[in-house]
Motif scaffolding. Structure first.
Motif, PDB file in Angstrom:
ATOM      1  N   PHE A  35      37.655  42.724  49.538  1.00  0.00           N
ATOM      2  CA  PHE A  35      39.132  42.405  49.916  1.00  0.00           C
ATOM      3  C   PHE A  35      39.086  41.224  50.819  1.00  0.00           C
ATOM      4  O   PHE A  35      38.277  41.098  51.771  1.00  0.00           O
ATOM      5  N   TRP A  36      39.553  40.107  50.148  1.00  0.00           N
ATOM      6  CA  TRP A  36      39.662  38.766  50.890  1.00  0.00           C
ATOM      7  C   TRP A  36      40.971  38.669  51.755  1.00  0.00           C
ATOM      8  O   TRP A  36      42.046  38.591  51.153  1.00  0.00           O
ATOM      9  N   SER A  37      40.725  38.605  53.090  1.00  0.00           N
ATOM     10  CA  SER A  37      42.110  38.726  53.980  1.00  0.00           C
ATOM     11  C   SER A  37      42.002  37.226  54.948  1.00  0.00           C
ATOM     12  O   SER A  37      40.987  36.619  54.887  1.00  0.00           O
ATOM     13  N   PRO A  54      42.979  41.245  46.538  1.00  0.00           N
ATOM     14  CA  PRO A  54      41.863  42.049  45.947  1.00  0.00           C
ATOM     15  C   PRO A  54      41.642  41.483  44.528  1.00  0.00           C
ATOM     16  O   PRO A  54      42.176  40.592  43.895  1.00  0.00           O
ATOM     17  N   LEU A  55      40.592  42.255  43.710  1.00  0.00           N
ATOM     18  CA  LEU A  55      40.361  41.876  42.431  1.00  0.00           C
ATOM     19  C   LEU A  55      41.448  41.591  41.514  1.00  0.00           C
ATOM     20  O   LEU A  55      41.381  41.072  40.813  1.00  0.00           O
ATOM     21  N   SER A  56      42.389  42.633  41.906  1.00  0.00           N
ATOM     22  CA  SER A  56      43.711  42.574  40.845  1.00  0.00           C
ATOM     23  C   SER A  56      44.183  41.305  41.023  1.00  0.00           C
ATOM     24  O   SER A  56      45.179  40.796  40.141  1.00  0.00           O
ATOM     25  N   GLY A  57      44.095  40.715  42.157  1.00  0.00           N
ATOM     26  CA  GLY A  57      45.211  39.296  42.159  1.00  0.00           C
ATOM     27  C   GLY A  57      46.453  39.696  43.023  1.00  0.00           C
ATOM     28  O   GLY A  57      47.059  38.836  43.102  1.00  0.00           O
ATOM     29  N   ASN A  58      46.732  40.957  42.969  1.00  0.00           N
ATOM     30  CA  ASN A  58      47.977  41.367  43.572  1.00  0.00           C
ATOM     31  C   ASN A  58      47.889  41.533  44.982  1.00  0.00           C
ATOM     32  O   ASN A  58      47.325  42.481  45.570  1.00  0.00           O
ATOM     33  N   ILE A  71      49.164  34.961  49.532  1.00  0.00           N
ATOM     34  CA  ILE A  71      47.807  34.571  49.137  1.00  0.00           C
ATOM     35  C   ILE A  71      47.484  34.443  47.964  1.00  0.00           C
ATOM     36  O   ILE A  71      47.878  35.268  47.229  1.00  0.00           O
ATOM     37  N   SER A  72      46.663  33.474  47.581  1.00  0.00           N
ATOM     38  CA  SER A  72      46.568  33.294  46.162  1.00  0.00           C
ATOM     39  C   SER A  72      44.867  32.867  46.062  1.00  0.00           C
ATOM     40  O   SER A  72      44.393  32.810  46.902  1.00  0.00           O
TER      41      SER A  72
END
Length: 118
Positions: A35-37, A54-58, A71-72
């Motif tokens: 998870f990138w925060s 997260p991986l899903s992009g959501n 966040i994109s």
């Protein structure tokens, strides 16, 4: 070894949009379980988690900032980007990008100071 590096303007005018990019090396941002925060710390205050992608992009956001935060990511560049709209001087802070797993935060960028001022 994972490295994160924040980049973006250090000075933003009130009502404008703050945009910061985190460039990641040593790990793919398109990895399950990571998870990138974005986290920030205003002067004299504690750390504030802003959101993650997260991986899903959501992306998920702090409820207190959700209306102004997005966040994109760009998987081709292995980067993720924070946008915070309608900034005020209260958004002045040190901003960090971080990498987390289900065990918690395990990598931090060096942090970048953003000042909101006219």
């Amino acid at each position: 070894q994972v490295q994160l590096q924040e980049s973006g303007p250090g000075l933003v005018k009130p009502s404008q949009t703050l945009s910061l990019t985190c460039t990641v090396s040593g790990a793919s941002i398109a990895t399950a379980g990571i998870f990138w925060s974005w986290v920030r710390q205003p002067p004299g205050k504690g750390l504030e988690w802003m959101g993650y992608i997260p991986l899903s992009g959501n992306s998920y956001y702090s409820p207190s900032l959700a209306s102004r935060t997005s966040i994109s990511r760009d998987t081709s560049k292995n980067q993720f980007t924070l946008r915070l709209t309608s900034v005020t001087p209260e958004d002045t802070a040190v901003y960090w990008c971080t990498k987390s797993t289900y065990s918690g935060v395990d990598s931090w960028g060096q942090g970048t100071q953003v000042t909101v001022s006219s």
